[in-house]
Design a protein around this motif. Structure first.
Motif, PDB file in Angstrom:
ATOM      1  N   ARG A  37       0.803  -1.216   0.000  1.00 15.61           N
ATOM      2  CA  ARG A  37       0.000   0.000   0.000  1.00 15.61           C
ATOM      3  C   ARG A  37       0.844   1.278   0.000  1.00 15.61           C
ATOM      4  N   PHE A  38       2.138   1.195   0.355  1.00 14.29           N
ATOM      5  CA  PHE A  38       2.964   2.410   0.298  1.00 14.29           C
ATOM      6  C   PHE A  38       4.184   2.256  -0.598  1.00 14.29           C
ATOM      7  N   LEU A  39       4.220   1.169  -1.404  1.00 19.12           N
ATOM      8  CA  LEU A  39       5.308   0.960  -2.356  1.00 19.12           C
ATOM      9  C   LEU A  39       4.776   0.988  -3.776  1.00 19.12           C
ATOM     10  N   ALA A  40       5.644   1.392  -4.711  1.00 18.66           N
ATOM     11  CA  ALA A  40       5.286   1.371  -6.125  1.00 18.66           C
ATOM     12  C   ALA A  40       6.546   1.163  -6.950  1.00 18.66           C
ATOM     13  N   LYS A  41       6.404   0.509  -8.076  1.00 16.86           N
ATOM     14  CA  LYS A  41       7.515   0.317  -9.007  1.00 16.86           C
ATOM     15  C   LYS A  41       7.696   1.592  -9.839  1.00 16.86           C
ATOM     16  N   ARG A  42       8.947   1.981 -10.009  1.00 13.91           N
ATOM     17  CA  ARG A  42       9.237   3.177 -10.793  1.00 13.91           C
ATOM     18  C   ARG A  42      10.514   2.944 -11.587  1.00 13.91           C
ATOM     19  N   GLU A  43      10.529   3.373 -12.828  1.00 13.89           N
ATOM     20  CA  GLU A  43      11.710   3.185 -13.671  1.00 13.89           C
ATOM     21  C   GLU A  43      12.646   4.382 -13.545  1.00 13.89           C
ATOM     22  N   VAL A 103      26.076   0.943 -14.416  1.00  9.90           N
ATOM     23  CA  VAL A 103      24.934   1.859 -14.403  1.00  9.90           C
ATOM     24  C   VAL A 103      24.034   1.526 -15.583  1.00  9.90           C
ATOM     25  N   GLU A 104      22.727   1.371 -15.319  1.00  8.21           N
ATOM     26  CA  GLU A 104      21.789   1.028 -16.371  1.00  8.21           C
ATOM     27  C   GLU A 104      20.388   1.501 -15.992  1.00  8.21           C
ATOM     28  N   LYS A 105      19.466   1.489 -16.959  1.00  8.38           N
ATOM     29  CA  LYS A 105      18.061   1.800 -16.694  1.00  8.38           C
ATOM     30  C   LYS A 105      17.422   0.598 -16.013  1.00  8.38           C
ATOM     31  N   LYS A 106      16.611   0.868 -14.984  1.00  2.00           N
ATOM     32  CA  LYS A 106      16.016  -0.250 -14.244  1.00  2.00           C
ATOM     33  C   LYS A 106      14.830   0.241 -13.440  1.00  2.00           C
ATOM     34  N   LYS A 107      13.895  -0.693 -13.155  1.00  4.44           N
ATOM     35  CA  LYS A 107      12.782  -0.399 -12.269  1.00  4.44           C
ATOM     36  C   LYS A 107      13.135  -0.780 -10.838  1.00  4.44           C
ATOM     37  N   LEU A 108      12.719   0.082  -9.894  1.00  4.01           N
ATOM     38  CA  LEU A 108      12.954  -0.170  -8.479  1.00  4.01           C
ATOM     39  C   LEU A 108      11.661   0.043  -7.698  1.00  4.01           C
ATOM     40  N   SER A 109      11.538  -0.674  -6.588  1.00  4.89           N
ATOM     41  CA  SER A 109      10.439  -0.387  -5.656  1.00  4.89           C
ATOM     42  C   SER A 109      10.770   0.873  -4.887  1.00  4.89           C
ATOM     43  N   THR A 110       9.826   1.808  -4.827  1.00  2.60           N
ATOM     44  CA  THR A 110      10.051   3.066  -4.122  1.00  2.60           C
ATOM     45  C   THR A 110       8.944   3.300  -3.101  1.00  2.60           C
ATOM     46  N   VAL A 111       9.244   4.115  -2.108  1.00  2.00           N
ATOM     47  CA  VAL A 111       8.263   4.473  -1.090  1.00  2.00           C
ATOM     48  C   VAL A 111       7.452   5.651  -1.594  1.00  2.00           C
ATOM     49  N   ASP A 156       7.587  -4.531  13.562  1.00  2.00           N
ATOM     50  CA  ASP A 156       8.879  -4.594  14.246  1.00  2.00           C
ATOM     51  C   ASP A 156       9.971  -3.867  13.490  1.00  2.00           C
ATOM     52  N   TRP A 157       9.591  -3.013  12.530  1.00  2.00           N
ATOM     53  CA  TRP A 157      10.580  -2.425  11.633  1.00  2.00           C
ATOM     54  C   TRP A 157      10.406  -0.913  11.515  1.00  2.00           C
ATOM     55  N   TYR A 158      11.550  -0.235  11.372  1.00  2.00           N
ATOM     56  CA  TYR A 158      11.577   1.152  10.908  1.00  2.00           C
ATOM     57  C   TYR A 158      12.013   1.120   9.448  1.00  2.00           C
ATOM     58  N   ILE A 159      11.497   2.074   8.677  1.00  2.00           N
ATOM     59  CA  ILE A 159      11.822   2.128   7.253  1.00  2.00           C
ATOM     60  C   ILE A 159      12.496   3.457   6.935  1.00  2.00           C
ATOM     61  N   LEU A 160      13.655   3.372   6.304  1.00  2.00           N
ATOM     62  CA  LEU A 160      14.300   4.570   5.755  1.00  2.00           C
ATOM     63  C   LEU A 160      14.356   4.415   4.248  1.00  2.00           C
ATOM     64  N   THR A 161      14.676   5.478   3.544  1.00  2.00           N
ATOM     65  CA  THR A 161      14.827   5.391   2.098  1.00  2.00           C
ATOM     66  C   THR A 161      16.297   5.546   1.755  1.00  2.00           C
ATOM     67  N   ILE A 162      16.792   4.625   0.957  1.00  2.00           N
ATOM     68  CA  ILE A 162      18.173   4.665   0.485  1.00  2.00           C
ATOM     69  C   ILE A 162      18.145   4.602  -1.038  1.00  2.00           C
ATOM     70  N   ALA A 163      18.551   5.709  -1.657  1.00  2.00           N
ATOM     71  CA  ALA A 163      18.587   5.806  -3.120  1.00  2.00           C
ATOM     72  C   ALA A 163      17.251   5.402  -3.721  1.00  2.00           C
ATOM     73  N   GLU A 164      16.172   5.945  -3.161  1.00  2.00           N
ATOM     74  CA  GLU A 164      14.779   5.784  -3.585  1.00  2.00           C
ATOM     75  C   GLU A 164      14.162   4.454  -3.153  1.00  2.00           C
ATOM     76  N   ARG A 165      14.950   3.521  -2.648  1.00  2.00           N
ATOM     77  CA  ARG A 165      14.419   2.234  -2.229  1.00  2.00           C
ATOM     78  C   ARG A 165      14.073   2.232  -0.740  1.00  2.00           C
ATOM     79  N   PRO A 166      13.089   1.428  -0.322  1.00  2.00           N
ATOM     80  CA  PRO A 166      12.860   1.265   1.107  1.00  2.00           C
ATOM     81  C   PRO A 166      13.906   0.341   1.718  1.00  2.00           C
ATOM     82  N   GLY A 167      14.384   0.695   2.885  1.00  2.00           N
ATOM     83  CA  GLY A 167      15.294  -0.160   3.624  1.00  2.00           C
ATOM     84  C   GLY A 167      14.710  -0.420   4.999  1.00  2.00           C
ATOM     85  N   TYR A 168      14.800  -1.636   5.476  1.00  2.00           N
ATOM     86  CA  TYR A 168      14.136  -2.047   6.712  1.00  2.00           C
ATOM     87  C   TYR A 168      15.162  -2.247   7.830  1.00  2.00           C
ATOM     88  N   ILE A 169      14.929  -1.559   8.944  1.00  2.00           N
ATOM     89  CA  ILE A 169      15.799  -1.639  10.117  1.00  2.00           C
ATOM     90  C   ILE A 169      15.020  -2.315  11.234  1.00  2.00           C
TER      91      ILE A 169
END
Length: 417
Positions: A37-43, A103-111, A156-169
């Motif tokens: 519900r808070f993630l989306a794929k983005r190129e 380095v290349e074009k790619k889709k990533l999950s973003t917050v 049980d997790w905190y979420i930060l964003t690293i280079a547009e991706r979600p990271g779970y702590i």
């Protein structure tokens, strides 16, 4: 018994499954699936994938390592120079050295749904996972001894964003940050010269406090660094503090300035600019006479330690009938004109300290229009993301406060009802 139509049966079944899903989700057993519900794929046009793990830096007066980016973890690039790729960590820029990846074009999950949440203390080197699962791959490792901005809290997790991706702590690996300690002082005098403890701390106590900060390796921050921290644009050390002085009293030049300079500390000095013309030329400090204030010459002389901030031009007075600040008797336009005159003398000001801690919506609106980014109150607490940037808490330090209280506050151990 009458049979239910097939469509009714299906509806009941779907509702039942939904209820089970909600129950399971709240117990945290299928957390990774609930993040859709808070993630989306983005190129992204430029995505970096390292072949070997590399340090991540932030830029200030020097490069500071704030973590390590793992190999085989794609991250979006936002800029570059001849030596470094620029990434985003939260809202701040971070940098990875070139030459160790593709380095290349790619889709990533973003917050896509971020909150102005908080920060966390990394008390040791801390893994940031790809998913809310301790068995998932590690994206990066946080450096020990810093506060990192997080944008969401899920189970049980905190979420930060690293280079547009979600990271779970994982919550057990870090401590939630209560906020930055912000100390406020007024008058500093040797104990033998003190006639009151109101708004006054003894030189002896001040020396002890600054000695503690130095011995325990605290770093003093600027108002702009505080602003960036509150906006999630800065990773700051766990041992960080903001020192502030209100009123621009000459005693702080006589007694506080040499100690701050000795330890390499900086501090904010909030200036009532209508009072800087009360004396001409060099002043001899007189603890027994009327209050003495910085002159324009003092402001120029002491700029290596003090960052001069706003405290109004001539609104630092109380209404004799109501006992409240005269700012409440002013329109927004009148406050704005006063602040503009104040800023003429402290043109690099980032913050306003409200006189006597008195302010209202018109004061905040005028401060914003003037371009000020921070409003300091006299409410005791830590500076954090729970309140507006124009209602930042501080901790007033006078001779009435014990050394033990001082230590508890700067170490983040003080709580309020």
């Amino acid at each position: 018994m009458r049979k239910l139509p097939l469509v009714v049966f299906l509806i009941v079944f779907i509702i039942s499954v939904g209820a089970i899903w909600i129950l399971i989700e709240t117990q945290g057993r299928v957390f990774a699936q609930s993040t859709d519900r808070f993630l989306a794929k983005r190129e992204f046009e430029r995505v970096l994938t390292l072949q070997e793990r590399q340090p991540i830096y932030m830029k200030g007066a020097a490069l500071t390592q704030i973590g390590v980016l793992e190999a085989d973890q794609p991250v979006a690039i936002t800029g570059e120079d001849e030596v470094y790729y620029e990434l985003r960590l939260g809202n701040m820029s971070a940098f990875v050295r070139k030459g160790q990846g593709t380095v290349e074009k790619k889709k990533l999950s973003t917050v896509v749904q971020m909150e102005r949440l908080a920060a966390v203390h990394a008390l040791q080197k801390t893994a940031v996972y790809e998913n809310a699962n301790l068995e998932s791959s590690v994206i990066m490792e946080l450096e020990e001894g810093y506060r990192y901005p997080v944008v969401r809290e899920e189970g049980d997790w905190y979420i930060l964003t690293i280079a547009e991706r979600p990271g779970y702590i994982h919550k057990q690996s870090v401590a939630l940050d209560a906020g930055l300690p912000v100390l406020v002082y007024h008058q500093v005098l040797p104990l033998e010269l003190m006639s009151t403890m109101n708004s006054t701390i003894s030189l002896e106590s001040f020396e002890q406090q600054m000695g503690y900060l130095a011995e325990h390796h605290f770093e003093t921050l600027t108002a702009h660094q505080l602003y960036d921290y509150l906006e999630g644009r800065l990773v700051v050390p766990n041992k960080a503090v903001l020192l502030t002085f209100d009123d621009g009293l000459l005693s702080t030049k006589e007694y506080a300035y040499p100690i701050l300079k000795q330890y390499g500390f900086t501090a904010l000095q909030h200036i009532i600019s209508s009072r800087t013309g009360r004396a001409e030329g060099a002043q001899l400090f007189d603890a027994e006479g009327p209050l003495q204030f910085f002159t324009v010459g003092d402001i120029e002389e002491l700029a290596d330690v003090f960052q001069f901030e706003a405290h109004t031009y001539e609104l630092h007075s109380l209404n004799e009938d109501t006992g409240t600040g005269i700012v409440f008797d002013q329109s927004k336009e009148e406050i704005l004109l006063d602040l503009q005159r104040n800023i003429e003398q402290v043109p690099t000001a980032v913050s306003i300290a409200y006189p006597f801690g008195h302010y209202n919506g018109d004061f905040i609106a005028a401060a914003k229009e003037t371009g000020l980014l921070i409003g300091f109150t006299t409410t005791e607490g830590y500076a954090n993301r729970k309140t507006s940037n124009y209602e930042v808490c501080r901790y007033g330090v006078t001779e009435k406060k014990s050394f033990e209280q001082f230590v508890a506050y700067v170490e983040g151990d003080m709580t309020w009802p």
